[in-house]
Design a protein around this motif. Structure first.
Motif, PDB file in Angstrom:
ATOM      1  N   HIS A  12      -4.723  -0.690  -5.226  1.00  8.92           N
ATOM      2  CA  HIS A  12      -6.075  -1.002  -4.794  1.00  8.92           C
ATOM      3  C   HIS A  12      -6.110  -2.466  -4.351  1.00  8.92           C
ATOM      4  CE1 HIS A  12      -7.192   2.871  -6.557  1.00  8.92           C
ATOM      5  NE2 HIS A  12      -6.366   2.526  -7.545  1.00  8.92           N
ATOM      6  N   ILE A  13      -7.244  -2.907  -3.842  1.00  7.22           N
ATOM      7  CA  ILE A  13      -7.332  -4.214  -3.194  1.00  7.22           C
ATOM      8  C   ILE A  13      -8.420  -5.063  -3.844  1.00  7.22           C
ATOM      9  CG2 ILE A  13      -7.900  -5.401  -1.024  1.00  7.22           C
ATOM     10  CD1 ILE A  13      -5.208  -4.026  -0.975  1.00  7.22           C
ATOM     11  N   LEU A  31       0.803  -1.225   0.000  1.00  5.63           N
ATOM     12  CA  LEU A  31       0.000   0.000   0.000  1.00  5.63           C
ATOM     13  C   LEU A  31       0.833   1.271   0.000  1.00  5.63           C
ATOM     14  CD1 LEU A  31      -2.835  -1.196   2.395  1.00  5.63           C
ATOM     15  CD2 LEU A  31      -3.107  -0.567  -0.013  1.00  5.63           C
ATOM     16  N   LYS A  32       2.139   1.145   0.062  1.00  8.45           N
ATOM     17  CA  LYS A  32       3.011   2.317  -0.096  1.00  8.45           C
ATOM     18  C   LYS A  32       2.981   2.829  -1.531  1.00  8.45           C
ATOM     19  CE  LYS A  32       6.451   0.884   3.385  1.00  8.45           C
ATOM     20  NZ  LYS A  32       7.875   0.462   3.556  1.00  8.45           N
ATOM     21  N   GLN A  53      -6.178   2.639  10.153  1.00  8.11           N
ATOM     22  CA  GLN A  53      -4.778   3.043  10.247  1.00  8.11           C
ATOM     23  C   GLN A  53      -4.407   4.128   9.235  1.00  8.11           C
ATOM     24  OE1 GLN A  53      -1.873  -0.264  10.495  1.00  8.11           O
ATOM     25  NE2 GLN A  53      -3.649  -1.618  10.462  1.00  8.11           N
ATOM     26  N   GLY A  54      -5.341   4.464   8.342  1.00  5.45           N
ATOM     27  CA  GLY A  54      -5.048   5.453   7.316  1.00  5.45           C
ATOM     28  C   GLY A  54      -4.286   4.895   6.129  1.00  5.45           C
ATOM     29  N   LYS A  55      -4.159   3.574   6.032  1.00  6.20           N
ATOM     30  CA  LYS A  55      -3.441   2.958   4.903  1.00  6.20           C
ATOM     31  C   LYS A  55      -4.329   2.872   3.660  1.00  6.20           C
ATOM     32  CE  LYS A  55       0.188   1.813   7.504  1.00  6.20           C
ATOM     33  NZ  LYS A  55       0.403   0.489   8.051  1.00  6.20           N
ATOM     34  N   ILE A  56      -5.651   2.880   3.868  1.00  2.33           N
ATOM     35  CA  ILE A  56      -6.636   2.834   2.789  1.00  2.33           C
ATOM     36  C   ILE A  56      -7.618   3.975   3.006  1.00  2.33           C
ATOM     37  CG2 ILE A  56      -8.655   1.540   1.949  1.00  2.33           C
ATOM     38  CD1 ILE A  56      -7.107  -1.004   2.257  1.00  2.33           C
TER      39      ILE A  56
END
Length: 489
Positions: A101-102, A96-97, A119-122
């Protein structure tokens, strides 16, 4: 006379290679001294080299950017990671750096997505492509994500009932995709994939269930080939059939603007591996554009779902050869200090090959061997390397330990093997370390998980006496067994 292990590798393959080099007769992987890892962490050892994840993501992005530019392609490209390849947090954090997308496959995937969002990663801008046959919990979790404001969650309709099930629990407008049930290769035991909706039924399904439904917008057509993206007549034929459906559907559904070409890139399984990724991407983009131009429809935005390609080449496993057994005049068995069935289950289940090399002993003469695991199962062996279906390694001697490495094992092996759970013959899961680099390129290692203990395995099996150490348990078990025997009478 060239009889050393180095000579064998050097004359059989193009060596050294980008990730494999030799220094002082010791194998290095991406510049990492594997012998030093063994000295620090021991064996058996699993590792994940995190920078390789970002490297492969950006390689793919570069290939698509070049093809889009060459063909003056007006659509966008979106890289999705298939979480089923490896759900581990360190993998998702690294992937995710890179502004990706997932793609999800089951209910608990959505829980991972929600955790990453916290966590703010997505963010809500991240596309969540929800594939798979959707049972009730998966439906509920998708609905919860969309109802919370994640409008870029796109459930891919896999069967005729899913749309109604989703509509009952989603309380706002939402977007969907439709998965094509592609035809399988002739060697398969069945003709059509069990997943998705047949080619001929997609437009009737759209007209009946989506066209006049004010709550639902069709955004994506999903095309998946089980064998992956390969330069075969079968793949190009299926892509052409998919594009015929796309242009017909696009003419009656203006909201359709995306094509998901699911099915991953292959990863390196031998030092002789040869695959022209840039050529394949260029051909795919070119053929999609040509078909759309001929039909006078706008080209779609492209989504890909790369799982093994993203994470597979980041993983490896290192074993020590414990002993050599001469079983007859031709077969020598090198016994490793772990199990192939438990640590690399794809070698046993689907005869998958991985890159296999000696870590040390490259200056020694080589010999042909078979590799055996520690379980008492006759299938716990590995003999499918490229050398005429045989394996060649430096000659084994008791005086000097021989270490071997399997590489590009980062996809599926932990989840299929039941990481942290029971293992065949109670062979413990090996220690697992993470390898990263700091901003200056220095190698950083950390332990993700220690090797499983007997207490952990016995606890899973129900032998949990509330005792913390093996020594305490050893003192108590005889008395408890005696008391249990008395009570039974």
């Amino acid at each position: 006379m060239k009889t050393k292990y180095f000579d064998l590798i050097d004359q059989t393959f193009d060596f050294p290679q980008e990730e494999f080099t030799l220094k002082n007769n010791q194998l290095h992987f991406h510049g990492i001294d594997l012998t030093a890892l063994i000295e620090e962490y021991g064996t058996p050892l699993k590792f994940t080299y995190l920078p390789k994840i970002s490297e492969n993501i950006n390689r793919a992005k570069g290939w698509f950017a070049d093809a889009i530019k060459e063909h003056n392609y007006k659509g966008n490209y979106n890289y999705c990671y298939c979480t089923k390849s490896s759900h581990f947090k360190h993998v998702l954090d690294e992937a995710l750096k890179n502004d990706i997308h997932i793609e999800t496959s089951s209910a608990f995937d959505i829980n991972i997505v929600e955790n990453l969002k916290m966590q703010g990663k997505i963010t809500n801008d991240t596309f969540i492509i929800s594939n798979g046959f959707k049972r009730d919990q998966y439906i509920q979790n998708i609905a919860r994500l969309i109802n919370s404001g994640h409008n870029n969650c796109i459930p891919i309709i896999d069967n005729y009932e899913e749309l109604n099930l989703l509509s009952e629990v989603i309380n706002k407008d939402f977007q969907v995709g439709i998965r094509i049930a592609s035809e399988e290769e002739p060697k398969f035991e069945f003709y059509t994939s069990r997943l998705g909706i047949g080619y001929k039924n997609i437009i009737p399904f759209y007209n009946k269930e989506i066209k006049d439904n004010p709550q639902v917008t069709l955004k994506m057509l999903h095309f998946f080939i089980n064998t992956g993206i390969r330069d075969t007549a079968y793949y190009w034929n299926e892509l052409l059939k998919c594009m015929k459906v796309y242009v017909k559907l696009k003419k009656v559904c203006n909201s359709l603007d995306s094509l998901n070409i699911g099915g991953g890139f292959p990863i390196k399984n031998s030092l002789a591996f040869d695959y022209d990724y840039a050529y394949m991407v260029n051909e795919i983009i070119g053929q999609i554009k040509q078909t759309c131009d001929e039909a006078d429809v706008d080209v779609p935005n492209i989504f890909t779902e790369f799982g093994s390609f993203t994470v597979g080449e980041s993983g490896g496993a290192i074993y020590e050869v414990l002993y050599q057994k001469q079983q007859n005049d031709r077969e020598k068995w090198n016994m490793i200090n772990s199990s192939f069935i438990t640590t690399m289950p794809d070698t046993w289940a689907i005869n998958k090959r991985f890159v296999m090399l000696a870590i040390n002993g490259w200056q020694k003469e080589y010999e042909r061997v078979l590799l055996g695991g520690l379980t008492c199962d006759s299938d716990d062996y590995y003999n499918s390397e490229q050398h005429m279906n045989g394996i060649y390694l430096p000659k084994y001697t008791k005086e000097k330990p021989l270490y071997i490495g399997f590489f590009n094992t980062g996809a599926y092996q932990e989840t299929i093997g039941g990481f942290g759970g029971l293992q065949h013959c109670l062979i413990p899961t090996p220690k697992h370390i993470l390898i990263d680099r700091d901003e200056n390129g220095n190698v950083i290692t950390s332990v993700f998980a220690e090797q499983q203990t007997s207490e952990q395995l016995l606890s899973i099996l129900g032998y949990d006496y509330g005792i913390n150490t093996a020594s305490e348990r050893a003192k108590m078990i005889p008395n408890e067994v005696a008391e249990a025997i008395k009570e039974s009478y």
